[in-house]
Design an enzyme around this catalytic site. Structure first.
Site, mmCIF file in Angstrom:
data_model
loop_
_atom_site.group_PDB
_atom_site.id
_atom_site.type_symbol
_atom_site.label_atom_id
_atom_site.label_comp_id
_atom_site.label_asym_id
_atom_site.label_seq_id
_atom_site.Cartn_x
_atom_site.Cartn_y
_atom_site.Cartn_z
ATOM 1 N N PRO A 142 0.838 -0.967 0.001
ATOM 2 C CG PRO A 142 -0.477 -1.491 1.972
ATOM 3 C CD PRO A 142 0.703 -2.083 1.303
ATOM 4 N N PRO A 143 0.449 2.280 -0.373
ATOM 5 C CG PRO A 143 -1.204 3.932 -1.299
ATOM 6 C CD PRO A 143 -1.194 2.371 -0.667
ATOM 7 C CD GLU A 155 -18.653 9.687 17.084
ATOM 8 O OE1 GLU A 155 -18.003 8.481 17.211
ATOM 9 O OE2 GLU A 155 -18.863 9.931 15.873
#
Ligand code: ADP
Length: 663
Positions: free
Chosen positions: A238-239, A461
């Site tokens: 992945p980057p 949340e």
């Protein structure tokens, strides 16, 4: 940096080479015009006379000779002996006229002149008779009418070509350089400062590339036993996981020339340029062998051929890829050229590129685990003045799923924040702030949120966090915050996932239930829902469809997976009935989990209230705070497992009016 043919930053060296300047052409044209002007001024000095006057001159026997030029103009020369007479006073003193015609006139046609001369000659003595001399003369002015347009066209052509190549590769670039590779060369004069010390973690990957360096230094050691040196090494991951960094470290350690180029540097608007650049790159590499070529983002040219053929226009990229394949076959690694490449999309690469003999080695570089993150933090902490309280281990725990680039970013941000706050050293507080900034974006202190809205966000949340807390297979909470950040982000909850490589149905269902926690809390507490759950619903829908149509986790649809089929086909690889069945099963599954989340939160309503109030008061609640508030999690902690699967679920809520997302 020794840039052999980099056309971007080489104003200096290339300017010297290009002596040609378009203004030279303008100068030459003007000069030619001036010369012609001066020259033709002399030609035009003879006086133009009428036919009558010519007749008089002929009758008086003053004419020495008659020249007819280009069948149009007659030039009359007067006898030397007569020039002194009063009649020719004006011209005889003119210095120009010594070797020049003294008079000229237009003859009309040659036939007309001949007839007239015949008549004149009849009346003249035989020795005075006039017989014209025919001559062709090419004057500069007439030649110029042909030459000038050609010069102009050439000048414009050169001008356009220079502009075109200038646009592609900088002001000094010539059209003739367009097929040259744009690789940057690092060799012994241009030391790369990156070493393997700078690459933290990635132990297995490092081992592999260290061997590559060794191949180049002692090829005999490996070939003596009959082994062949690999031609290509592909770094996949992945980057931001350090692929480029690793390649740079190879350059730093190998002490051999190192060419680096990006896959997109081969692509140009002209046909054939990519292939020519590949050829040029390998030619240069062969000259410098032993050496390493590094192609970053190889997927720019290495994409599978024949795909997307509907769009057309892929020929140029395919030609470039073909040339790369040919070159890779053509060079033998005994010469000491090793190709390294990096990509984060190995799935799109052409299989011909991946076969042994081309990229023999594929090195997977994944996001770092807890240990890896700790080591990367240690590398980057070396570069900043951190207080002794800053602990790489704690930071690594707080950053599940972070790649090396993100860790580097956090370190840099925290140093900047500490500087902004006027501190002498970077402390843990700055790191916390930087972490929030990297995950959620910039804190929006002046974002006006009404108390009512804030309450909704807090319960939303808290709903996620409480669900996760009491579900056995959900990931434990790291932190929950309702500080508004970035564009449209009003809060997030961060979890620490377990180290696992396969996920069970229960885990996915628990994750789904936890993701529903936000909307369930809103329903229970306020009796209505808001747009805040859009992101959650998106994740849930994706998860549900994957479970049913990809992972075969539904009894009614059965043990089938349409993943591969769906990728290759435009239309659905299953019947309308199956499609309807999948849809109805998804709805059923989602509804069950929503009800489950509601039941769970009703059961733990007390805890939900406690956390929501704590959030409204403090805005940020971390795991240890929650343990103090509602006691330990009822399930044994997985934290004993030191190594953890790098992954992160961050649910970012979006209830901003500006955002158009609705549920
Ligand atoms: P990519 O995999 O996309 O090529 P890069 O190699 O360009 O990623 O990494 C970007 C930056 O992230 C590096 O310059 C470095 O600062 C940091 N980084 C990434 N991985 C590591 C690592 N393993 N050790 C130290 N720093 C790293």
């Amino acid at each position: 940096m020794n840039e052999t043919r980099n056309t971007k930053n080489n104003k200096g060296p290339n300017k010297k080479g290009s002596k040609f300047n378009i203004y030279w052409i303008y100068g030459i044209v003007i000069l030619v015009l001036l010369v012609i002007q001066v020259y033709s001024a002399g030609v035009g000095a003879s006086e133009e006379i009428s036919y009558k006057r010519f007749n008089e001159l002929a009758q008086s026997g003053a004419i020495d000779k008659l020249e007819v030029v280009n069948k149009t103009t007659a030039k009359v020369y007067i006898k030397k002996s007569r020039l002194d007479s009063e009649e020719f006073k004006n011209i005889s003193t003119d210095a120009f006229n010594i070797n020049q015609p003294h008079f000229n006139f237009n003859i009309g046609t040659v036939d007309a002149l001949e007839t007239r001369l015949e008549k004149i000659n009849e009346s003249l003595q035989p020795d005075q008779q006039i017989f014209p001399l025919y001559r062709n003369e090419y004057s500069w002015t007439s030649a110029l009418t042909y030459i000038l347009p050609i010069i102009l066209i050439v000048a414009i052509w050169i001008f356009i070509m220079r502009r075109m190549s200038g646009g592609a590769g900088g002001p000094g670039a010539q059209i003739f350089n367009i097929g040259k590779s744009k690789a940057t060369l690092f060799d012994k004069d241009t030391k790369v400062n990156v070493t393997f010390q700078d690459v933290a973690g990635l132990d297995e990957a490092k081992e592999e590339v260290i061997e590559v360096v060794d191949f180049l230094k002692n090829p005999k050691k490996y070939t003596a036993l009959g082994g062949k040196i690999p031609k290509g090494v592909l770094l996949v991951g992945p980057p931001g996981t350090g692929k480029t960094l690793l390649a740079k470290a190879v350059a730093g350690e190998a002490e051999v020339p190192f060419f680096t180029i990006s896959g997109s540097d081969f692509v140009e608007m002209f046909v054939g340029v990519g292939a020519s650049r590949v050829r040029d790159l390998f030619r240069q590499a062969r000259e410098k062998a032993p050496c390493i070529i590094f192609i970053d983002e190889i997927d720019a040219i290495g994409r599978a051929r024949g795909r997307n053929s509907i769009q057309g226009g892929n020929d140029e990229r395919e030609n470039t890829l073909n040339q790369l394949l040919v070159e890779m076959d053509g060079f033998s690694s005994e010469k000491g050229v090793i190709l390294m490449a990096a990509t984060n999309r190995p799935d799109v690469l052409d299989s011909a590129l991946l076969r042994p003999g081309r990229f023999d080695r594929q090195i997977g570089i994944d996001r770092p685990d807890l240990n890896g993150r700790e080591q990367i933090f240690r590398v980057h902490l070396k570069h900043i003045k951190a207080s002794s309280a800053v602990n790489a281990e704690v930071l690594a725990e707080m950053t599940p799923g972070f790649a090396g680039a993100e860790i580097a970013n956090v370190c840099n941000e925290s140093a900047l924040i500490a500087a902004r706050r006027g501190k002498k050293k970077v402390d843990m507080d700055d790191f916390n702030y930087a972490l929030d900034k990297v995950i959620g974006g910039l804190e929006k202190k002046n974002k006006l949120i009404s108390p009512g809205e804030k309450k909704v966000i807090a319960y939303h949340e808290a709903g996620h966090a409480i669900c996760g807390w009491f579900l056995e297979h959900a990931s434990p909470l790291v932190k929950v915050t309702i500080v508004p950040r970035g564009i449209g982000t009003l809060g997030y909850a961060q979890y620490l996932p377990k180290e696992e490589y396969i996920t069970s149905t229960e885990q996915l269902l628990d994750r789904m239930c936890m993701t529903f926690g936000g909307r369930a809390a809103e329903t229970i507490v306020f009796g209505k829902v808001s747009t805040g759950a859009q992101n959650d619903l998106d994740q849930i829908t994706k998860m549900a469809y994957s479970m049913i149509s990809v992972y075969g986790m539904n009894e009614n649809v059965g043990n089938v997976s349409f993943y591969g089929l769906q990728k290759d086909q435009i239309s659905k690889p299953y019947s309308e009935e199956t499609s309807a069945l999948i849809d109805s099963e998804v709805r059923k599954m989602v509804q069950i989990q929503f009800e489950r989340a509601k039941d769970l939160l009703s059961k733990h309503r007390n805890e939900l209230e406690i956390l929501a109030h704590a959030l409204l008061e403090k805005e940020v609640v971390v795991k240890s705070d929650l343990e103090l508030l509602i006691g330990n999690r009822p399930y044994p902690e997985e934290e004993k497992l030191k190594k953890q699967l790098p992954d992160q679920i961050v649910s970012i809520e979006d209830v901003d009016d500006n955002n158009t997302t609705t549920t």
